[in-house]
Design a protein around this motif. Structure first.
Motif, short mmCIF file in Angstrom:
data_model
loop_
_atom_site.label_atom_id
_atom_site.label_comp_id
_atom_site.label_asym_id
_atom_site.label_seq_id
_atom_site.Cartn_x
_atom_site.Cartn_y
_atom_site.Cartn_z
N ILE A 343 0.86 -1.20 0.00
CA ILE A 343 0.00 0.00 0.00
C ILE A 343 0.89 1.24 0.00
CG2 ILE A 343 -1.73 1.32 1.27
CD1 ILE A 343 -2.86 -1.25 2.33
N LEU A 344 0.62 2.14 -0.92
CA LEU A 344 1.38 3.38 -1.05
C LEU A 344 0.46 4.57 -0.76
CD1 LEU A 344 3.93 5.00 -1.88
CD2 LEU A 344 3.14 4.83 -4.26
N ILE A 345 0.79 5.38 0.26
CA ILE A 345 0.03 6.59 0.61
C ILE A 345 0.78 7.79 0.03
CG2 ILE A 345 -0.93 7.98 2.47
CD1 ILE A 345 -2.14 5.21 2.36
N ILE A 346 0.18 8.44 -0.96
CA ILE A 346 0.83 9.57 -1.62
C ILE A 346 0.23 10.87 -1.08
CG2 ILE A 346 1.35 10.69 -3.82
CD1 ILE A 346 1.02 8.01 -5.18
N LYS A 467 -0.71 9.59 7.09
CA LYS A 467 0.74 9.62 6.89
C LYS A 467 1.45 8.98 8.08
CE LYS A 467 0.28 14.15 4.61
NZ LYS A 467 0.73 15.56 4.63
N GLN A 468 0.97 9.30 9.29
CA GLN A 468 1.59 8.73 10.48
C GLN A 468 1.36 7.22 10.56
OE1 GLN A 468 -0.23 11.06 13.56
NE2 GLN A 468 0.98 12.90 13.12
N TYR A 469 0.18 6.78 10.15
CA TYR A 469 -0.13 5.36 10.18
C TYR A 469 0.80 4.59 9.22
CZ TYR A 469 -2.75 0.99 9.81
OH TYR A 469 -3.11 -0.33 9.81
N ALA A 470 1.08 5.22 8.07
CA ALA A 470 1.96 4.58 7.09
C ALA A 470 3.38 4.41 7.62
CB ALA A 470 1.98 5.39 5.79
N VAL A 476 2.75 -0.78 4.57
CA VAL A 476 2.27 0.52 4.10
C VAL A 476 3.45 1.49 4.10
CG1 VAL A 476 0.57 2.36 4.41
CG2 VAL A 476 0.06 0.03 5.18
N THR A 477 3.57 2.28 3.06
CA THR A 477 4.67 3.23 2.97
C THR A 477 4.15 4.57 2.47
OG1 THR A 477 6.89 3.61 2.09
CG2 THR A 477 5.31 2.61 0.60
N ASN A 478 4.88 5.61 2.84
CA ASN A 478 4.53 6.96 2.40
C ASN A 478 5.22 7.27 1.07
OD1 ASN A 478 2.79 8.56 4.22
ND2 ASN A 478 4.32 8.03 5.77
N GLY A 479 4.60 8.17 0.35
CA GLY A 479 5.20 8.71 -0.87
C GLY A 479 4.88 10.18 -0.97
N ALA A 480 5.82 10.98 -1.43
CA ALA A 480 5.64 12.43 -1.49
C ALA A 480 5.78 12.93 -2.91
CB ALA A 480 6.64 13.12 -0.58
N MET A 481 4.85 13.76 -3.34
CA MET A 481 5.00 14.49 -4.59
C MET A 481 5.81 15.74 -4.27
SD MET A 481 3.54 12.45 -6.64
CE MET A 481 3.90 13.43 -8.09
#
Length: 838
Positions: A343-346, A467-470, A476-481
């Motif tokens: 899972i990717l959180i952008i 974001k904190q959960y990721a 689950v991982t974070n991703g930033a634009m």
């Protein structure tokens, strides 16, 4: 399986379909575009991708694929299943051409690489030809019925040939009679002089003024729009026209009989023909996919059974196409979804590219599972998902009383119900559309369920809790634009591993929101939130800075390693070759010394023979001694610069001596030829002199002269040419007179020999200009001597320079009566045909 029903429209796949249809050559391929569907069978997907790879290889090769005629006559063929039905002549013509194309395609794809039992050149495409039979017999039958313009042959049957001959005779007879009546009417003034017969309702008639229509007996068939002209069929041709009508009806009936008979012959093969058209449709479809792949600069990856996304340099094809029209470049994305990170959180600013990233994943994965090439790097890895589900955009529905948030929740319900470890979810603005706190809480709770179900997902959000959960949840991982805070512009780059900032304060300040409003908003959310967001921005900025530094250092290290490797290799080669260089240099010096000894001895001998002074001999011997000393000292030098200096001195000395040797030879040759040449130059050519063409050995005698032109007799042949191209034979006059019979006999033998060996063509392609003109000069001289009236010069087209040089020379030859390009069927401008006066 996909969800929802308008999935293709949301991710942009309908536009991809339109692009595919634009690349299809016929409705055969277009129908397959409409029926394209997502597959979860990786073997089928890899087979389809291999077909694209092979077709792209065909188009990149030398041989063109035989797709000249793609006509869809399936409707006419299907109609033949009913007894008594038939295909029209145009349908038969299209059937013939398309079946011939199918035969050529099957033959092309069944070619093997080496021998008859070697592997197929295009094995994946070859498998499509299995079960497709050859229709050469039907093609030949079609050729018996229709000509190359699609018209029924006169000899399609004996009856048709007889009917058409009778019809032609009847029409000719009617035309003659009608013209006879017309000329008589024109002479009487009933019809104007410029009037000619015309057709009305299939019958030949004469246009007559309405007031004079009684002057010509016959039937009025029609009148003009103004009523001033009527069209009269004279009584004399009524019966003949009736006969023509009868013959035309007979012709139509015979053509129908021929077509019915032909249709009966192919009726048993209807299913096989339709199967062949399915093959042709598949080829057209594959060709369209290959052309679209080339236009998108796409790649055909190997697809694995395990769900996986590991894409390098992934690009949204429609966005890239749009940016190209604006002379802009797209920013590729690096996207990874695996079992351990599914899972990717952008997150990131608005208009920063989050939704584009989401749609890129959806479109490319769907294209891949539909058997299409995708614009990613060849290093990318791909897998297969059983379902792709999407929640994007405003889904409110007035008819069903659904708000935006309700529609989102309905989508979440379906995703939770059907999602599993082989499902890909694409969710935009997760938890949006309602009160932020409860929306964020529900979103986090749903995200936990997604984790338990091991679904694969790409989710965009602005919520801090997600974001904190990721950061704390496995899988689950974070991703930033990324966003450039200094220039206040999005970079459209996805960086996985850290959450992104919304840059709300910075964007508000850039737009021009009053500072007091921004300050008040900051106070409302609290300084801790603002500070944490700032820290997040700084972390992302610093990470990007050090990432760039690390990449630059890595590149420099690679460059340095390469340079060091080159130097080490060069030093090793230098050490290994040093002894060889010294040995070769010594051998060369010894060769020069030996040559110098030989040279000096020859020189001394010449001096003695010519009784020269002793000082010259002493000087030459002193030079030899000096050279010996230099060669001896050469062995003691061991520095690289010394080696180069000695080698240079040896080469320069060798060049000087070679030059002196050549000059001496030239002087000796000039001295030996000076006296006879001067005598020859003083004497002008006269009638009765024995001469030859310069560069040729054949001797002739001058019969007559006119200024600078002379008539020369070679044996029993006469030819005319410029005096400047002739020279006296070497024998003196007395010798010439005493040996005249032998000379004539020798000349005749020479001419006969030339005739036997002479070829009318000369090929000067590839020669330089001067070399080609020289060859043509000798060629034309030989042609003149043996009396050849016409010759051909093959010089090629190219830039036309060689052709112009040769033609400039031919224009100066008196015996050449003309020259021109060869006929276009035999070489055209690449060959010059030369006519010679005989």
């Amino acid at each position: 399986m996909i969800y929802p029903h308008d999935f293709e429209e949301k991710i942009g796949f309908r536009e991809i379909k339109l692009l595919l249809k634009e690349n299809c050559l016929s409705s055969l391929g277009s129908e397959l575009v409409d029926s394209i569907a997502m597959s979860k069978d990786e073997r089928m997907i890899n087979e389809q991708l291999s077909q694209i790879v092979e077709f792209r290889r065909i188009e990149a090769g030398m041989d063109s694929f035989p797709l000249q005629y793609l006509f869809d006559v399936r409707e006419g063929v299907s109609r033949l299943r009913v007894e008594g039905t038939y295909m029209e002549a145009e349908e038969v013509f299209n059937l013939r051409r398309s079946l011939d194309t199918i035969n050529q395609c099957v033959t092309f794809l069944n070619r093997r690489e080496d021998a008859d039992d070697g592997p197929f050149s295009y094995p994946t495409l070859q498998r499509l030809t299995e079960g497709i039979r050859s229709f050469s017999g039907i093609v030949k039958r079609c050729d018996q019925i229709v000509d190359r313009f699609g018209k029924i042959h006169d000899n399609a049957s004996p009856e048709l040939l007889t009917i058409r001959r009778n019809l032609s005779k009847a029409e000719s007879s009617v035309a003659r009679t009608l013209y006879k009546i017309l000329h008589a009417a024109q002479s009487e003034g009933v019809v104007e002089k410029d009037v000619s017969p015309t057709l009305r309702d299939g019958r030949l008639v004469i246009p007559v003024a309405s007031a004079l229509k009684r002057k010509i007996g016959g039937i009025v068939y029609d009148e003009s729009a103004t009523g001033k002209t009527v069209y009269v069929e004279p009584t004399e041709v009524v019966e003949a026209n009736n006969r023509i009508r009868e013959l035309e009806n007979e012709e139509r009936r015979e053509i129908m009989r021929i077509l019915i008979e032909f249709s009966s012959d192919i009726r048993p093969h209807v299913d096989e023909i339709l199967s062949a058209y399915h093959f042709l449709a598949a080829i057209d479809f594959i060709r369209a996919k290959a052309h679209l792949a080339s236009a998108m600069d796409a790649y055909e990856p190997t697809v694995g059974q395990t769900p996986e996304i590991d894409w390098i340099e992934a690009r949204h094809p429609l966005l890239e196409r749009s940016l190209k029209r604006q002379n802009k470049k797209i920013v590729p994305l690096e996207i990874t979804l695996k079992k351990e990170q599914h899972i990717l959180i952008i997150s990131g600013p608005n208009a920063g590219g989050k939704s584009v990233c989401l749609k890129t994943v959806g479109l490319l994965q769907y294209m891949l599972q539909c058997g299409l090439s995708i614009p990613v790097s060849y290093r990318s890895k791909t897998g297969v998902f059983d379902e792709i589900m999407i929640d994007i955009g405003d889904e409110q529905n007035i008819e069903n009383d659904l708000s935006t948030y309700s529609s989102h929740l309905l989508n979440m319900k379906n995703m939770l119900k059907r999602g599993n470890s082989r499902t890909l979810l694409l969710i935009d603005e997760f938890g949006g559309g309602t009160e932020p706190r409860i929306g964020a809480a529900i979103a986090e709770s749903i995200l936990k369920q997604f984790c338990l179900k091991k679904v694969f997902a790409v989710i965009t959000t602005h919520y801090q809790n997600l974001k904190q959960y990721a950061d704390i949840q496995d899988g689950v991982t974070n991703g930033a634009m990324l966003y450039d805070r200094h220039e206040m512009r999005p970079l459209f780059q996805l960086e996985i591993g850290k959450p992104g900032s919304s840059f709300a304060v910075e964007i508000a300040r850039k737009i021009g929101i009053p500072e007091e409003v921004i300050k008040d908003a900051s106070d409302i959310v609290g300084s801790e939130y603002i500070q944490s967001d700032k820290y997040l921005q700084d972390i992302v900025r610093d990470k990007r800075y050090w990432e760039n530094k690390r990449k630059n250092i890595h590149l420099r290290e690679k460059e340095l390693e390469g340079i060091i490797s080159q130097y080490e290799k060069a030093m090793t080669e230098l050490k290994e070759n040093r002894k060889d260089v010294l040995r070769k240099a010594k051998e060369q010096a010894e060769e020069l010394l030996t040559e110098s000894n030989r040279k000096i001895e020859n020189t001394i001998r010449e001096i003695r023979e010519k009784q020269a002074e002793k000082e010259n001999t002493q000087r030459l011997r002193q030079e030899l001694e000096t050279f010996k000393q230099e060669v001896a000292s050469f062995e003691k030098d061991d520095g690289d610069k010394s080696i180069e200096r000695k080698m240079r001195q040896i080469v320069e000395r060798q060049e000087r001596r070679s030059k002196r040797k050549e000059n001496k030879k030239k002087e000796q040759a000039a001295m030996s030829q000076k006296a006879p040449k001067e005598n020859a130059e003083k004497r002008e050519l006269a009638v009765g002199d024995y001469v030859r063409i310069k560069g040729n050995q054949t001797v002739g005698i001058i019969e007559s002269m006119d200024r600078n032109m002379a008539v020369i007799v070679f044996g029993n042949m006469r030819t005319k040419m410029e005096v400047g191209r002739l020279e006296l034979a070497k024998e003196n006059k007395q010798q010439q007179l005493s040996t005249a019979p032998q000379t004539i006999r020798k000349t005749l033998e020479d001419i006969n020999k030339r005739k036997l060996n002479f070829k009318q063509d000369i090929d000067v392609r590839g020669m330089r200009g001067e070399e080609a003109v020289t060859a043509v000069t000798y060629f034309i001289d030989d042609a003149i001597i043996i009396g050849m009236p016409r010759v051909r010069i093959l010089h090629g087209t190219g830039n036309g320079i060689l052709r112009q040089l040769i033609r400039d020379y031919l224009a100066t030859v008196p015996n050449v009566s003309g020259f021109r390009d060869e006929h276009v069927q035999f070489g055209g401008a690449g060959i010059t045909v030369v006519d010679i006066k005989v």
